[in-house]
Design a protein around this motif. Structure first.
Motif, PDB file in Angstrom:
ATOM      1  N   ALA A   1      15.024   5.148   2.181  1.00 40.83           N
ATOM      2  CA  ALA A   1      13.911   5.518   1.304  1.00 40.83           C
ATOM      3  C   ALA A   1      13.405   6.916   1.634  1.00 40.83           C
ATOM      4  O   ALA A   1      13.105   7.712   0.726  1.00 40.83           O
ATOM      5  CB  ALA A   1      12.779   4.499   1.432  1.00 40.83           C
ATOM      6  N   TYR A   2      13.302   7.226   2.918  1.00 40.38           N
ATOM      7  CA  TYR A   2      12.848   8.557   3.320  1.00 40.38           C
ATOM      8  C   TYR A   2      13.858   9.618   2.904  1.00 40.38           C
ATOM      9  O   TYR A   2      13.492  10.667   2.344  1.00 40.38           O
ATOM     10  CB  TYR A   2      12.624   8.601   4.828  1.00 40.38           C
ATOM     11  CG  TYR A   2      12.313   9.996   5.343  1.00 40.38           C
ATOM     12  CD1 TYR A   2      11.151  10.661   4.944  1.00 40.38           C
ATOM     13  CD2 TYR A   2      13.192  10.654   6.203  1.00 40.38           C
ATOM     14  CE1 TYR A   2      10.874  11.932   5.395  1.00 40.38           C
ATOM     15  CE2 TYR A   2      12.918  11.939   6.655  1.00 40.38           C
ATOM     16  CZ  TYR A   2      11.761  12.571   6.253  1.00 40.38           C
ATOM     17  OH  TYR A   2      11.484  13.844   6.691  1.00 40.38           O
ATOM     18  N   LYS A   3      15.132   9.369   3.142  1.00 40.99           N
ATOM     19  CA  LYS A   3      16.163  10.341   2.778  1.00 40.99           C
ATOM     20  C   LYS A   3      16.190  10.576   1.271  1.00 40.99           C
ATOM     21  O   LYS A   3      16.393  11.700   0.815  1.00 40.99           O
ATOM     22  CB  LYS A   3      17.529   9.855   3.263  1.00 40.99           C
ATOM     23  CG  LYS A   3      17.715   9.935   4.773  1.00 40.99           C
ATOM     24  CD  LYS A   3      19.009   9.304   5.217  1.00 40.99           C
ATOM     25  CE  LYS A   3      20.219  10.096   4.717  1.00 40.99           C
ATOM     26  NZ  LYS A   3      21.478   9.500   5.227  1.00 40.99           N
ATOM     27  N   ALA A   4      15.962   9.510   0.496  1.00 44.16           N
ATOM     28  CA  ALA A   4      15.949   9.647  -0.958  1.00 44.16           C
ATOM     29  C   ALA A   4      14.786  10.515  -1.413  1.00 44.16           C
ATOM     30  O   ALA A   4      14.924  11.339  -2.334  1.00 44.16           O
ATOM     31  CB  ALA A   4      15.872   8.270  -1.610  1.00 44.16           C
TER      32      ALA A   4
ATOM     33  N   LEU B   1       5.416   5.359   4.090  1.00 43.00           N
ATOM     34  CA  LEU B   1       6.817   5.358   3.670  1.00 43.00           C
ATOM     35  C   LEU B   1       7.737   5.630   4.851  1.00 43.00           C
ATOM     36  O   LEU B   1       8.745   4.949   5.046  1.00 43.00           O
ATOM     37  CB  LEU B   1       7.036   6.401   2.576  1.00 43.00           C
ATOM     38  CG  LEU B   1       8.491   6.615   2.149  1.00 43.00           C
ATOM     39  CD1 LEU B   1       9.041   5.360   1.486  1.00 43.00           C
ATOM     40  CD2 LEU B   1       8.612   7.815   1.212  1.00 43.00           C
ATOM     41  N   PHE B   2       7.379   6.612   5.656  1.00 46.86           N
ATOM     42  CA  PHE B   2       8.234   7.002   6.776  1.00 46.86           C
ATOM     43  C   PHE B   2       8.343   5.873   7.810  1.00 46.86           C
ATOM     44  O   PHE B   2       9.430   5.610   8.344  1.00 46.86           O
ATOM     45  CB  PHE B   2       7.671   8.265   7.438  1.00 46.86           C
ATOM     46  CG  PHE B   2       8.581   8.861   8.477  1.00 46.86           C
ATOM     47  CD1 PHE B   2       9.752   9.497   8.114  1.00 46.86           C
ATOM     48  CD2 PHE B   2       8.265   8.778   9.825  1.00 46.86           C
ATOM     49  CE1 PHE B   2      10.601  10.047   9.067  1.00 46.86           C
ATOM     50  CE2 PHE B   2       9.098   9.311  10.795  1.00 46.86           C
ATOM     51  CZ  PHE B   2      10.276   9.957  10.407  1.00 46.86           C
TER      52      PHE B   2
ATOM     53  N   LYS C   1       7.230  16.749   0.804  1.00 47.46           N
ATOM     54  CA  LYS C   1       6.121  16.643  -0.154  1.00 47.46           C
ATOM     55  C   LYS C   1       6.032  15.220  -0.720  1.00 47.46           C
ATOM     56  O   LYS C   1       7.020  14.653  -1.177  1.00 47.46           O
ATOM     57  CB  LYS C   1       6.300  17.629  -1.304  1.00 47.46           C
ATOM     58  CG  LYS C   1       5.143  17.590  -2.301  1.00 47.46           C
ATOM     59  CD  LYS C   1       5.300  18.608  -3.412  1.00 47.46           C
ATOM     60  CE  LYS C   1       4.127  18.529  -4.391  1.00 47.46           C
ATOM     61  NZ  LYS C   1       4.267  19.491  -5.499  1.00 47.46           N
ATOM     62  N   GLY C   2       4.837  14.640  -0.667  1.00 41.71           N
ATOM     63  CA  GLY C   2       4.606  13.310  -1.220  1.00 41.71           C
ATOM     64  C   GLY C   2       5.037  12.177  -0.313  1.00 41.71           C
ATOM     65  O   GLY C   2       4.852  11.001  -0.663  1.00 41.71           O
TER      66      GLY C   2
ATOM     67  N   LEU D   1       0.812  -1.215   0.000  1.00 40.98           N
ATOM     68  CA  LEU D   1       0.000   0.000   0.000  1.00 40.98           C
ATOM     69  C   LEU D   1       0.851   1.273   0.000  1.00 40.98           C
ATOM     70  O   LEU D   1       0.360   2.350  -0.334  1.00 40.98           O
ATOM     71  CB  LEU D   1      -0.928   0.008   1.220  1.00 40.98           C
ATOM     72  CG  LEU D   1      -1.884  -1.181   1.338  1.00 40.98           C
ATOM     73  CD1 LEU D   1      -2.771  -1.018   2.569  1.00 40.98           C
ATOM     74  CD2 LEU D   1      -2.731  -1.332   0.084  1.00 40.98           C
ATOM     75  N   ILE D   2       2.120   1.154   0.363  1.00 40.07           N
ATOM     76  CA  ILE D   2       2.990   2.324   0.369  1.00 40.07           C
ATOM     77  C   ILE D   2       3.179   2.867  -1.046  1.00 40.07           C
ATOM     78  O   ILE D   2       3.194   4.075  -1.274  1.00 40.07           O
ATOM     79  CB  ILE D   2       4.368   1.963   0.988  1.00 40.07           C
ATOM     80  CG1 ILE D   2       4.199   1.561   2.449  1.00 40.07           C
ATOM     81  CG2 ILE D   2       5.350   3.121   0.858  1.00 40.07           C
ATOM     82  CD1 ILE D   2       5.435   0.957   3.079  1.00 40.07           C
ATOM     83  N   LYS D   3       3.299   1.945  -2.011  1.00 43.08           N
ATOM     84  CA  LYS D   3       3.576   2.347  -3.389  1.00 43.08           C
ATOM     85  C   LYS D   3       2.369   2.246  -4.308  1.00 43.08           C
ATOM     86  O   LYS D   3       2.354   2.849  -5.384  1.00 43.08           O
ATOM     87  CB  LYS D   3       4.694   1.476  -3.965  1.00 43.08           C
ATOM     88  CG  LYS D   3       6.039   1.656  -3.296  1.00 43.08           C
ATOM     89  CD  LYS D   3       7.083   0.769  -3.967  1.00 43.08           C
ATOM     90  CE  LYS D   3       8.445   0.947  -3.332  1.00 43.08           C
ATOM     91  NZ  LYS D   3       9.471   0.071  -3.963  1.00 43.08           N
TER      92      LYS D   3
END
Length: 338
Positions: A112-115, A136-137, A130-131, A50-52
């Motif tokens: 993933a968060y840093k990216a 994700l976090f 944003k987004g 569900l994240i993506k």
């Protein structure tokens, strides 16, 4: 309960299994499922999906296809525990509990968060978040719950996922420090010799690049895709380097050592690209035919797949339910009766 070492692997339900998935993850996991010296857990990570993906039908169809693929390829469900993440409610309950002892600073350091933040900053966005969803976090916390709810000893991962295992160890250690010993500190199991296949365009085979060859593509589609694989302009009769060739890389991942050696000689002799593509197509079609037939039959019998997943969920919950009861008691969420 089993005293065997527990090994856990998750498969995100966001796409159709392709040749790269099979060689890099599915095949070694299927083989490991037959190892009676360990207790393997394999799960369909539909909450992670569900994240993506916010397409409900896509998530459902992917769940069906991935489950069918693993069963068709011979997953030993007698020895292994094969289940759907969403069928084990203790996982999400533990994720919330773990989030209450996890520092935000730890999550800030997730790759993933840093990216995502870096991409926003490079594009000139005023809001670096944003987004970025909380899914994700918090992804590393849910992954930690997936692992810790079964006290998995080892988690086979690629190098890009090692950070998440380290985070799971940090989170488990923090919880154990506050509430006493509950969780095993898991170890990342990184295989250095896992095969990585190139796709139609020569880059790593990946859904992100839209360059994949579906594992169970019908015969006509498989031939068409093999014929589209990018090659260089060397003519028939000119010696070719197999080690830089996508066709050879795919062939080698499926063929025996003797078959691979024979094809390597053909490259030195200057095999034509059209001939090599035909050889690859015929080899893959023959190699996957029986499993493809089982896969197609399973897709037509979703009740059979559901039965296997529910059986796996019952096995999984025989481990997760007692542990969450222990965790609840330790954190003070328990009956008021004496």
């Amino acid at each position: 309960m089993s005293t065997k070492s527990i090994v856990l692997t998750g498969i995100t339900t966001t796409g159709t299994p392709h040749l790269g998935n099979y060689v890099g993850a599915i095949r070694p996991a299927i083989e490991a499922s037959r190892d009676h010296n360990v207790l393997p857990f394999y799960f369909l990570a539909d909450y992670h999906a569900l994240i993506k993906c916010q397409d409900p039908e896509r998530v459902r169809q992917s769940t069906l296809e991935i489950a069918a693929a693993w069963l068709a390829l011979g997953l030993d469900t007698e020895n292994a525990v094969f289940y759907r993440q969403s069928d084990v409610p203790e996982i999400t309950e533990l994720a919330w509990i773990l989030s209450c002892v996890t520092a935000k600073g730890l999550m800030n350091r997730a790759h993933a968060y840093k990216a995502a933040v870096q991409a926003n900053e490079e594009s000139g966005e005023s809001d670096p978040d944003k987004g970025v969803t909380m899914g994700l976090f918090n992804y590393p916390i849910l992954m930690a719950a997936d692992i810790l709810i079964f006290n998995a000893n080892k988690v086979p991962v690629g190098k890009d996922q090692v950070q998440h295992i380290e985070m799971a160890r940090d989170i488990a250690g923090r919880f154990n420090h506050i509430y006493g010993e509950h969780f095993v500190l898991p170890e990342a199991d990184v295989s250095e010799d896992t095969a990585v296949l190139c796709g139609l365009d020569g880059r790593k085979m990946s859904k992100s690049y839209d360059n994949t060859v579906p594992l169970f593509a019908p015969e006509k589609q498989l031939r068409k895709l093999i014929m589209k694989i990018k090659t260089n302009s060397l003519l028939p009769g000119e010696p070719k380097d197999p080690d830089t060739c996508t066709l050879f890389g795919i062939y080698r991942a499926f063929a025996t050592k003797e078959e691979t050696t024979a094809i390597r000689r053909r490259y030195a002799e200057g095999i034509a690209w059209g001939e090599m593509k035909n050889i690859l197509f015929e080899y893959l079609d023959d190699h996957l035919k029986a499993a493809r037939e089982r896969y197609e039959a399973l897709l037509q019998a979703p009740d059979k797949i559901e039965e296997a997943l529910q059986d796996g969920a019952r096995k999984a919950r025989s481990y997760s339910a007692p542990l969450i009861r222990k965790v609840r008691h330790s954190i003070g969420i328990r009956s008021l009766s004496l």
